[in-house]
Design an enzyme around this catalytic site. Structure first.
Site, PDB file in Angstrom:
ATOM      1  N   THR A 192      49.509  34.159  53.069  1.00  0.00           N
ATOM      2  CA  THR A 192      49.842  33.664  51.729  1.00  0.00           C
ATOM      3  C   THR A 192      51.318  33.848  51.364  1.00  0.00           C
ATOM      4  OG1 THR A 192      49.171  35.778  50.797  1.00  0.00           O
ATOM      5  CG2 THR A 192      47.524  34.010  50.812  1.00  0.00           C
ATOM      6  N   ASP A 193      51.964  34.863  51.962  1.00  0.00           N
ATOM      7  CA  ASP A 193      53.317  35.203  51.496  1.00  0.00           C
ATOM      8  C   ASP A 193      54.278  34.015  51.535  1.00  0.00           C
ATOM      9  OD1 ASP A 193      52.176  37.666  51.433  1.00  0.00           O
ATOM     10  OD2 ASP A 193      53.544  38.626  52.851  1.00  0.00           O
ATOM     11  N   LYS A 226      53.727  31.335  45.235  1.00  0.00           N
ATOM     12  CA  LYS A 226      52.988  32.595  45.142  1.00  0.00           C
ATOM     13  C   LYS A 226      53.613  33.406  44.017  1.00  0.00           C
ATOM     14  CE  LYS A 226      51.177  36.485  47.691  1.00  0.00           C
ATOM     15  NZ  LYS A 226      50.906  37.158  48.952  1.00  0.00           N
ATOM     16  N   THR A 257      46.202  37.021  56.836  1.00  0.00           N
ATOM     17  CA  THR A 257      45.011  37.823  56.581  1.00  0.00           C
ATOM     18  C   THR A 257      43.731  37.035  56.825  1.00  0.00           C
ATOM     19  OG1 THR A 257      46.245  39.058  54.946  1.00  0.00           O
ATOM     20  CG2 THR A 257      43.863  39.189  54.790  1.00  0.00           C
TER      21      THR A 257
HETATM   22  N1  ASP Z   1      51.474  39.277  54.830  1.00  0.00           N
HETATM   23  C1  ASP Z   1      50.379  38.366  54.981  1.00  0.00           C
HETATM   24  C2  ASP Z   1      50.908  36.992  55.284  1.00  0.00           C
HETATM   25  O1  ASP Z   1      51.469  36.342  54.470  1.00  0.00           O
HETATM   26  C3  ASP Z   1      49.516  38.317  53.786  1.00  0.00           C
HETATM   27  C4  ASP Z   1      48.458  37.270  53.826  1.00  0.00           C
HETATM   28  O2  ASP Z   1      48.003  36.827  54.857  1.00  0.00           O
HETATM   29  O3  ASP Z   1      48.053  36.858  52.751  1.00  0.00           O
HETATM   30  O4  ASP Z   1      50.738  36.558  56.363  1.00  0.00           O
END
Ligand code: ASP
Length: 462
Positions: A184-185, A263, A108
């Site tokens: 983040t995932d 996370k 993101t």
């Molecule tokens: N689904 C995304 C990822 O982990 C969410 C994010 O960027 O935080 O790439």
């Protein structure tokens, strides 16, 4: 393929409906369906998106997809094109400031960085970043490189190896800090694997992402990036870390050690928590405050060990009541060389699984035990069942987090298939993945999230 610029990215059924009601992208519309009326701006779609939905940005900032065939009418009220390109400004170069490299992998934070215009853009060049977050220039000279452009669920051994090599290259070139933009995932998997593949770095390696995209008023993208860049430029913590929101408010960010972070919430900005320890430090725009001096310090030399290997035939099994042995058997039959189990409580699985564990031992599959409670240690001496499992070759991994154990086992088996050597690697702490004890204040303290805890901390922390 049916397409044109006015209907950017739309195909098939969705394109026909938009054309029929003369509603090109960026139209401000009331979209009428039997279930109700939806108001918002029609967004462009990516080439890979399906051809069934029309996507609206609603006034509160969320995007929704509406099934095109359900649309009975579209009332076009106007046009509101978002500024699609961030004004690029040359990133200022100051010879007195440290040189920082930002390696992008996606997520993101990379896909929507313009927090002022709300544009949906893959901002990435130094000029674009400076155009959207000018504060970055207060801390460093920034250079950027896009390694990958994926949401982090698509990160894996190939990208981990590529990122580790890129880090080695940048350290060699003399940068004073590295920031890695990442979804983040799966950030905690990557943080852990980089802690093993890149050892004894002389400089900070700071992973950063955002929970909310920058087209939303509550986005954490800019502030996380500011904190991460400040950490890379100024911190003396030369470890692989994750830098994200500390409390739910934007009061400060936390720096988490790459092997102890996870996370923990699907949508809170304060999602990352250090497990079984206290975080390394907190960071705001003005200062970085370590919570202890238990960390590897920044050095001037350029010596670093890069060991970018990974055995892909490794799996992680999350035990659940009534799990059948065929789960383990199928991994053995499919040629898996290592299995990490996240067991219940102190590290348990049910008795019916034991014969499969025995078979794994006979076939030379490395089986390791971690705990799904996350906090605390595997204890296989407390109940006789634990002892039985150890006799079947299951090795307890102390307080190593399951995901960390998974990447460490892949990394260890990437180096050797000699199971004694693998065991030695697994049980030798390299980057804090096993600690001798968990401090009494290592259970959520300093990490906020709960108002009472926040209040307690602000009263008593000096
Ligand atoms: N689904 C995304 C990822 O982990 C969410 C994010 O960027 O935080 O790439």
């Amino acid at each position: 393929m049916e397409n044109n610029n006015a209907y950017k990215g739309y195909r098939g059924a969705a394109l026909s409906v938009l054309k029929n009601f003369k509603a090109p992208v960026w139209s401000d519309v009331d979209l009428i369906t039997p279930k109700g009326t939806y108001s918002g701006i029609i967004l462009p779609r990516s080439e890979k998106a399906d051809d069934l939905h029309i996507v609206l940005k609603m006034p509160i900032g969320y995007n929704i997809g509406i099934l095109a065939e359900a649309v009975t009418d579209i009332k076009v009220k106007g046009q509101k094109e978002a500024i699609y390109k961030i004004p690029e400004k040359a990133f200022p170069v100051d010879p007195n400031k440290p040189n920082i490299k930002l390696l992008g992998t996606g997520g993101t934070i990379a896909s929507r960085l313009d927090y002022r215009t709300g544009a949906v853009i893959p901002a990435f060049s130094p000029g674009e970043l400076y155009g959207s977050v000018p504060e970055l220039a207060d801390y460093c000279n920034l250079d950027t490189e896009k390694l990958y452009g994926v949401f982090s669920e698509n990160m894996g051994p190939e990208q981990w190896i590529g990122t580790a090599k890129a880090i080695g290259r940048e350290i060699d070139k003399g940068v004073q800090g590295i920031v890695i933009g990442h979804g983040t995932d799966v950030m905690h998997h990557t943080a852990a694997v980089l802690s093993f593949m890149v050892q004894d770095s002389p400089i900070p390696i700071v992973m950063v992402g955002s929970q909310r995209s920058s087209d939303r008023p509550s986005s954490d993208a800019a502030l996380n990036l500011i904190h991460a860049v400040k950490t890379a430029a100024e911190s003396d913590i030369a470890e692989t870390m994750v830098c994200m929101f500390g409390p739910t408010s934007d009061e400060y960010g936390l720096l988490h050690r790459g092997t102890r972070v996870r996370k923990m919430h699907s949508s809170y900005r304060s999602t990352f928590r250090t497990i079984g320890d206290i975080p390394l430090a907190k960071v705001d725009r003005n200062e970085i405050t370590p919570f202890s001096d238990n960390y590897k310090k920044r050095r001037k030399d350029r010596n670093v060990t890069i060991n970018p290997v990974f055995e892909e035939k490794v799996s992680m099994v999350y035990y659940y009541p009534n799990m059948q042995p065929d789960i383990i058997d199928s991994l053995i039959d499919n040629g898996y060389k290592g299995i990490v189990i996240a067991g219940t409580g102190l590290g348990h699985v049910n008795k019916p699984v034991y014969p499969a564990l025995k078979r794994a031992q006979e076939k030379g599959v490395a089986v390791y035990m971690t705990v799904q409670t996350l906090w605390g240690y595997v204890q296989m001496y407390v109940y006789d069942t634990g002892r039985d499992m150890m006799e079947l070759g299951v090795v307890p991994l102390a307080n190593m987090l399951p995901e960390v154990a998974y990447v460490k086992l892949g990394w260890a088996l990437g180096q050797t298939h000699d199971l004694d050597k693998v065991k030695e690697i697994m049980l030798t702490p390299i980057a804090g993945e096993i600690t001798e004890r968990e401090p009494s204040n290592g259970y959520l303290i300093f990490q906020g999230g709960i108002p009472e805890v926040e209040e307690f901390i602000s009263k008593y922390r000096k």
